[in-house]
Design an enzyme around this catalytic site. Structure first.
Site, PDB file in Angstrom:
ATOM      1  N   ASP A 118     -43.002 -12.125  -9.919  1.00 27.15           N
ATOM      2  CA  ASP A 118     -41.887 -13.012  -9.561  1.00 27.15           C
ATOM      3  C   ASP A 118     -40.932 -13.331 -10.716  1.00 27.15           C
ATOM      4  OD1 ASP A 118     -43.314 -12.973  -7.246  1.00 27.15           O
ATOM      5  OD2 ASP A 118     -43.675 -15.120  -7.123  1.00 27.15           O
TER       6      ASP A 118
ATOM      7  N   LYS B   6     -43.309 -10.497  -1.004  1.00 26.42           N
ATOM      8  CA  LYS B   6     -44.287 -11.389  -0.391  1.00 26.42           C
ATOM      9  C   LYS B   6     -43.592 -12.659   0.097  1.00 26.42           C
ATOM     10  CE  LYS B   6     -45.587 -13.161  -4.989  1.00 26.42           C
ATOM     11  NZ  LYS B   6     -45.236 -14.572  -4.840  1.00 26.42           N
TER      12      LYS B   6
ATOM     13  N   HIS C  13     -38.735 -21.081   5.743  1.00 27.36           N
ATOM     14  CA  HIS C  13     -40.118 -20.918   5.297  1.00 27.36           C
ATOM     15  C   HIS C  13     -40.839 -22.266   5.255  1.00 27.36           C
ATOM     16  CE1 HIS C  13     -43.495 -19.791   2.603  1.00 27.36           C
ATOM     17  NE2 HIS C  13     -43.377 -18.648   3.265  1.00 27.36           N
TER      18      HIS C  13
ATOM     19  N   HIS D 224     -35.907 -21.526  -2.062  1.00 25.57           N
ATOM     20  CA  HIS D 224     -35.826 -20.600  -3.190  1.00 25.57           C
ATOM     21  C   HIS D 224     -36.112 -19.175  -2.743  1.00 25.57           C
ATOM     22  CE1 HIS D 224     -40.151 -21.514  -2.938  1.00 25.57           C
ATOM     23  NE2 HIS D 224     -40.356 -20.324  -3.502  1.00 25.57           N
TER      24      HIS D 224
ATOM     25  N   ASP E 241     -40.902 -12.970  -4.485  1.00 25.69           N
ATOM     26  CA  ASP E 241     -40.870 -13.859  -3.337  1.00 25.69           C
ATOM     27  C   ASP E 241     -39.694 -13.432  -2.472  1.00 25.69           C
ATOM     28  OD1 ASP E 241     -43.048 -15.498  -3.617  1.00 25.69           O
ATOM     29  OD2 ASP E 241     -41.931 -17.289  -4.193  1.00 25.69           O
TER      30      ASP E 241
ATOM     31  N   HIS F 255     -38.381 -14.993   0.864  1.00 28.68           N
ATOM     32  CA  HIS F 255     -38.542 -15.993   1.918  1.00 28.68           C
ATOM     33  C   HIS F 255     -37.413 -15.993   2.944  1.00 28.68           C
ATOM     34  CE1 HIS F 255     -41.937 -17.589  -0.140  1.00 28.68           C
ATOM     35  NE2 HIS F 255     -41.270 -18.149  -1.127  1.00 28.68           N
TER      36      HIS F 255
ATOM     37  N   CYS G 261     -48.079 -18.346  -8.754  1.00 31.56           N
ATOM     38  CA  CYS G 261     -48.220 -16.962  -8.281  1.00 31.56           C
ATOM     39  C   CYS G 261     -48.940 -16.052  -9.268  1.00 31.56           C
ATOM     40  CB  CYS G 261     -46.847 -16.404  -7.933  1.00 31.56           C
ATOM     41  SG  CYS G 261     -46.065 -17.310  -6.562  1.00 31.56           S
TER      42      CYS G 261
END
Length: 232
Positions: free
Chosen positions: A13, A123, A60, A98, A54, A56, A171
């Site tokens: 990330d 992810k 989310h 985010h 990430d 999203h 993470c």
């Protein structure tokens, strides 16, 4: 590389929303200053070099904006396995919006040498659950998401996983813990990962959790990294 060992590097990330100067939505202090360190690692002869992102949707479940009256950083949410509502509760902090799919904050930081990255794992696309780990959401009964990363590492014959990135206690930690759980010798390079909350108490708790899971905490000057550096 030592006989029988084959190593992967997972850069977790390293995205604009987790980087300071200018501040991202979830900026980790000092993140951009680590770019030369990450690029140095990416230049080393790891068998596989992976970056995670990430990714999203706007609605989310981890976003405080999706929960009336809740505040980011201050409130939490507990979500059970959506496919088994009686089992596996996972509690997470609620965050500011985010790493929205397609946004500037979702992109890898510009300073990162993306030409050295072989694979990107996205992810957090499932709006119903949090997914800190690169190996998927924290549910096993049944498992949510796919086994893309596990299958890739196994197909490449990987035996060791080196984890770096952002943020250490979120993470990065969950990715390292899962790597160890799935049977890989796992190293977290501490001076190539940044804490969002670097208080003494938080650091101590997180490091103990990792060590209890079998993750080795090492530095860039460790023999394990030096072995990779010299294996070209």
């Amino acid at each position: 590389m030592s006989a029988g060992k084959k190593a992967a590097l997972i850069c977790v990330d390293i995205q604009n929303d987790f980087c300071d100067d200018p501040d991202g939505a979830l900026a980790v202090k000092g993140a951009r200053a680590l770019a030369p360190v990450w690029n140095e690692l990416l230049s080393m002869p790891f068998a596989v070099k992976i970056a995670t992102k990430d990714c999203h949707p706007t609605d989310h479940v981890s976003f405080a904006s999706q929960h009336q009256g809740k505040q980011p950083f201050k409130d939490t949410i507990t979500v059970k396995n959506p496919e088994n509502e009686k089992d596996e509760p996972f509690t997470s902090t609620l965050w500011p919006d985010h790493c929205i799919q397609g946004s500037h904050g979702y992109e890898l930081m510009s300073e990162l040498d993306k030409s050295k990255i072989q694979t990107i794992i996205e992810k957090g696309q499932d709006k119903r659950v949090e997914s800190y780990s690169a190996f998927g959401p924290p549910y096993r009964n049944p498992r949510l998401g796919n086994n893309e990363l596990i299958e890739m590492l196994k197909s490449e014959g990987i035996t060791e996983v080196f984890v770096v990135g952002l943020a250490y206690e979120a993470c990065v930690m969950y990715t390292a813990k899962d790597a160890a759980k799935y049977g890989f010798q796992t190293y977290l390079i501490e001076d190539a990962a940044a804490f969002a909350n670097k208080s003494e108490d938080n650091t101590k708790v997180v490091r103990k959790q990792l060590q209890d899971c079998g993750v080795s905490l090492i530095s860039l000057a460790s023999p394990e990294v030096e072995r990779i550096r010299k294996s070209a």
